[in-house]
Design a protein around this motif. Sequence first.
Motif, PDB file in Angstrom:
ATOM      1  N   SER A 141       0.598  -1.391   0.112  1.00  0.00           N
ATOM      2  CA  SER A 141       0.209   0.131  -0.247  1.00  0.00           C
ATOM      3  C   SER A 141       0.739   1.159   0.225  1.00  0.00           C
ATOM      4  N   PHE A 142       0.288   2.249  -1.027  1.00  0.00           N
ATOM      5  CA  PHE A 142       1.436   3.407  -0.845  1.00  0.00           C
ATOM      6  C   PHE A 142      -0.009   4.861  -1.397  1.00  0.00           C
ATOM      7  N   GLU A 143       0.923   6.030  -1.330  1.00  0.00           N
ATOM      8  CA  GLU A 143       0.404   6.834  -2.228  1.00  0.00           C
ATOM      9  C   GLU A 143       0.502   7.331  -3.247  1.00  0.00           C
ATOM     10  N   HIS A 144      -0.211   7.550  -4.522  1.00  0.00           N
ATOM     11  CA  HIS A 144      -0.484   8.032  -5.327  1.00  0.00           C
ATOM     12  C   HIS A 144      -1.472   8.458  -5.848  1.00  0.00           C
ATOM     13  N   GLU A 145      -0.791   9.712  -5.983  1.00  0.00           N
ATOM     14  CA  GLU A 145      -1.817  10.969  -6.342  1.00  0.00           C
ATOM     15  C   GLU A 145      -2.768  11.901  -5.487  1.00  0.00           C
ATOM     16  N   GLY A 146      -2.251  11.602  -4.479  1.00  0.00           N
ATOM     17  CA  GLY A 146      -2.143  12.061  -3.055  1.00  0.00           C
ATOM     18  C   GLY A 146      -3.770  10.696  -2.506  1.00  0.00           C
ATOM     19  N   GLN A 147      -3.623  10.074  -2.473  1.00  0.00           N
ATOM     20  CA  GLN A 147      -4.693   8.777  -2.545  1.00  0.00           C
ATOM     21  C   GLN A 147      -3.495   7.116  -2.133  1.00  0.00           C
ATOM     22  N   ILE A 148      -4.137   6.158  -0.531  1.00  0.00           N
ATOM     23  CA  ILE A 148      -3.591   5.607  -1.098  1.00  0.00           C
ATOM     24  C   ILE A 148      -3.556   4.242  -1.998  1.00  0.00           C
ATOM     25  N   ILE A 149      -3.452   4.071  -2.239  1.00  0.00           N
ATOM     26  CA  ILE A 149      -3.710   2.664  -3.023  1.00  0.00           C
ATOM     27  C   ILE A 149      -2.796   1.281  -2.917  1.00  0.00           C
ATOM     28  N   ARG A 150      -4.179  -0.262  -2.857  1.00  0.00           N
ATOM     29  CA  ARG A 150      -3.083  -1.310  -2.701  1.00  0.00           C
ATOM     30  C   ARG A 150      -2.855  -1.880  -4.325  1.00  0.00           C
ATOM     31  N   GLU A 151      -1.371  -2.566  -3.925  1.00  0.00           N
ATOM     32  CA  GLU A 151      -1.772  -2.734  -5.229  1.00  0.00           C
ATOM     33  C   GLU A 151      -1.237  -4.836  -4.757  1.00  0.00           C
ATOM     34  N   GLN A 152      -1.388  -5.612  -5.421  1.00  0.00           N
ATOM     35  CA  GLN A 152      -1.300  -7.399  -5.140  1.00  0.00           C
ATOM     36  C   GLN A 152      -0.747  -7.747  -6.716  1.00  0.00           C
ATOM     37  N   HIS A 153      -0.243  -8.686  -6.135  1.00  0.00           N
ATOM     38  CA  HIS A 153       0.275  -9.455  -7.558  1.00  0.00           C
ATOM     39  C   HIS A 153      -1.107 -10.773  -7.800  1.00  0.00           C
ATOM     40  N   VAL A 154      -1.463 -11.429  -8.567  1.00  0.00           N
ATOM     41  CA  VAL A 154      -2.295 -11.874  -8.601  1.00  0.00           C
ATOM     42  C   VAL A 154      -1.726 -13.227  -9.827  1.00  0.00           C
ATOM     43  N   THR A 155      -2.065 -14.594  -9.605  1.00  0.00           N
ATOM     44  CA  THR A 155      -2.369 -14.998 -10.753  1.00  0.00           C
ATOM     45  C   THR A 155      -3.635 -16.231 -11.252  1.00  0.00           C
ATOM     46  N   LEU A 156      -3.202 -15.716 -12.344  1.00  0.00           N
ATOM     47  CA  LEU A 156      -5.185 -15.871 -13.280  1.00  0.00           C
ATOM     48  C   LEU A 156      -4.739 -17.337 -13.638  1.00  0.00           C
ATOM     49  N   GLU A 157      -5.789 -18.313 -13.402  1.00  0.00           N
ATOM     50  CA  GLU A 157      -5.007 -20.164 -13.989  1.00  0.00           C
ATOM     51  C   GLU A 157      -6.990 -19.688 -15.665  1.00  0.00           C
ATOM     52  N   THR A 158      -6.191 -19.630 -15.986  1.00  0.00           N
ATOM     53  CA  THR A 158      -7.012 -19.295 -17.648  1.00  0.00           C
ATOM     54  C   THR A 158      -6.696 -21.187 -18.492  1.00  0.00           C
ATOM     55  N   ALA A 159      -7.315 -20.350 -19.213  1.00  0.00           N
ATOM     56  CA  ALA A 159      -7.074 -22.193 -20.533  1.00  0.00           C
ATOM     57  C   ALA A 159      -6.021 -21.815 -21.760  1.00  0.00           C
ATOM     58  N   ALA A 160      -5.129 -20.416 -20.992  1.00  0.00           N
ATOM     59  CA  ALA A 160      -3.370 -20.358 -21.560  1.00  0.00           C
ATOM     60  C   ALA A 160      -2.826 -20.563 -20.831  1.00  0.00           C
ATOM     61  N   GLY A 161      -3.330 -21.008 -19.738  1.00  0.00           N
ATOM     62  CA  GLY A 161      -2.000 -21.132 -17.836  1.00  0.00           C
ATOM     63  C   GLY A 161      -2.196 -20.390 -17.089  1.00  0.00           C
ATOM     64  N   ALA A 162      -1.581 -19.984 -16.665  1.00  0.00           N
ATOM     65  CA  ALA A 162      -1.050 -19.299 -15.655  1.00  0.00           C
ATOM     66  C   ALA A 162      -0.834 -18.016 -15.521  1.00  0.00           C
ATOM     67  N   LEU A 163      -1.766 -16.762 -15.605  1.00  0.00           N
ATOM     68  CA  LEU A 163      -1.071 -15.169 -16.128  1.00  0.00           C
ATOM     69  C   LEU A 163      -1.089 -15.061 -14.362  1.00  0.00           C
ATOM     70  N   VAL A 164      -0.158 -13.799 -15.057  1.00  0.00           N
ATOM     71  CA  VAL A 164       0.273 -13.169 -13.827  1.00  0.00           C
ATOM     72  C   VAL A 164       0.630 -11.308 -13.392  1.00  0.00           C
ATOM     73  N   GLY A 165      -0.297 -10.878 -12.966  1.00  0.00           N
ATOM     74  CA  GLY A 165      -0.920  -9.786 -13.593  1.00  0.00           C
ATOM     75  C   GLY A 165      -0.441  -9.205 -12.187  1.00  0.00           C
ATOM     76  N   ILE A 166      -0.724  -8.038 -11.574  1.00  0.00           N
ATOM     77  CA  ILE A 166      -1.147  -7.097 -10.523  1.00  0.00           C
ATOM     78  C   ILE A 166      -2.571  -6.199 -10.294  1.00  0.00           C
ATOM     79  N   LEU A 167      -3.074  -5.989  -9.346  1.00  0.00           N
ATOM     80  CA  LEU A 167      -4.526  -5.633  -9.152  1.00  0.00           C
ATOM     81  C   LEU A 167      -4.223  -4.236  -8.257  1.00  0.00           C
ATOM     82  N   SER A 168      -4.723  -3.017  -8.967  1.00  0.00           N
ATOM     83  CA  SER A 168      -4.561  -1.939  -8.797  1.00  0.00           C
ATOM     84  C   SER A 168      -5.706  -1.769  -7.768  1.00  0.00           C
ATOM     85  N   GLN A 169      -5.609  -1.139  -6.771  1.00  0.00           N
ATOM     86  CA  GLN A 169      -7.231  -0.850  -6.025  1.00  0.00           C
ATOM     87  C   GLN A 169      -7.603   0.316  -4.923  1.00  0.00           C
TER      88      GLN A 169
END
Length: 596
Positions: A293-321
């Motif tokens: 969690s960190f400040e961005h544009e004056g707001q606190i946001i959270r980022e987490q790593h996600v692994t999404l199991e799909t037909a093309a295999g495990a896709l790696v991403g980052i979810l910002s909220q």
Amino acid sequence: RSLGLARSDPSGVPCWLNLAEEPTYAVLHDPQSRHQNIAVLVLPAFGWDESCSYRARRQWACTLAEAGFPSVRFDLPGSEDSVGSPLSSGRFESWVRCVSETARWLREASGADRVAALGIGLGSLLAGEAIRAGASIDDLILWAAPAQGRSYLRELRLYSSAILGDEDEPGPDSPVDAISMGGFLLSRESMDAISAARATLDDPAGRGRRVLMIGRDSGGVDETLRASLVEGGADVTVVSTEGEYAAMMTSPDVSRLPTRTIGATVKWLTANASPGVTPRPLADAPGLSNSVSFEHEGQIIREQHVTLETAAGALVGILSQPVSCTPEPLCIITHNAGALRRTSPGRSWTELCRHSAARGLSALRVDLEGIGDSPGQFAANTRRGPEDEQRTITSRMEIADILERDQVASRFIGVGQCLGAYWEMKAAVRDPRVRGIMLLNHLAFDWTPQLMREREMRAALGPLRRALSSGPRALRQLLTVESIRTAGRGTALLLGGSVRAARRAQLSPALSQCDRLSSSGTRVLMMFSRNEVLFRQIRDLGLLKISAARWPGIAVETLDTADHELRAARIRADIHERFDVFVDQVLEADLRAYGR
């Protein structure tokens, strides 16, 4: 979503390293069996070199781990997926500290006796500066390493001028000391620090240090640097893998892995290695997290790593909220621009996702199969067949399924560039949950063999046309046997009418897809650089004239650049402004349709 850190995986485990004031994105590569007494720190490059060499450095780290050498890759603070701004005060010094701290962490986490740093370009300079500052780095692997930072900067300036010319400006809202290098921002303070940096070593610990220098194709190694290392007592080995550097540093879609260079590195390390301690997983070491969690544009946001199991295999991403509010019911989804990693040129998607989280939306940036940090077989755009296309479209829709299942959002706004725009269009046509798509330099409405032949023709005739306008010398340099043969194929395609056939072939899917999107209420914003092939086809087919009346929710706009990759900082700033307006329109329409 997979939220835990895997204990060991040679293909890479993403995480954040919390070693200094700003968390840095890292990928751990752990051996599963045989363990050596050397761990390898794979240093990042800078700018377009970072983008072009990313797949190669990932494969490098995977191969090292498979050979028994634990390794870690990471992004510099203020770059790519790491936290911070590239324009922060003391940024270069923070890079040097990051290299030093990561080297110390790697030694302690792996239990290795020695740490080798692998650097290309800027990475070589950072390794030298970190060693002078006392970093726990024993050995060096240097490729295309300049002895002095000022020569490296001179090359950056020349490249930036060649690809973007006067377009490469920081942008209207950037600080006055911001400088754009091929679309990647630096402060004048950082430029001065890089200019003063040296890869040469004059430390007392030089005796006993081992260095592998890899030549830059026909240019060889920097002799000033080699002489300095030898004079300092280092055991220097020089190898040549001519042709591999240029093949790696070309466009990521057509770049080739430097297999001979990687092999030479493993051979050199193995010759100098000895049996190490019992392996322990890097992911068990302190200082790691799966979210920050960190400040961005004056707001606190959270980022987490996600692994999404799909037909093309495990896709790696980052979810910002957002942290301070409940996210909107719409989620932004971005992925790869062609074969580039999920951050996009100039870190554009990273900034866009974090900006979205700061304004109250969830945003996912994800790597598709075989690109960036996602495993799988990489398929170049021009070699994709029907099976590749169907698998990618299916996996893109499965991403939305997973986000809905995990209650991240139930409706989506897709953002894509180049081939990524094509995937977003295809997904939106099939998925009514997609309420808006922003497409940058959209390649096609339908990927067909005729389209490929047209692109081949343009690729063949384009350099010849430019050489004819540049004079006899340029024409002589171009006219090799292979170029004449290729241009001949392109001319035959042109005379055979494939251009007209390809344009006609785009008309039916264009009308069908736009009709379906319009009837479902999905808003579409297409933006094109000057001279983009599809924009000319849209114009020539008359779609611009009928768009306003037939498809009121579909807009086609142009961007003030000729660069397909949209690297100029001012262009990215313009895109982000238009993105905000577009998102407001989608949110307003979504509120009318669904309420809250």
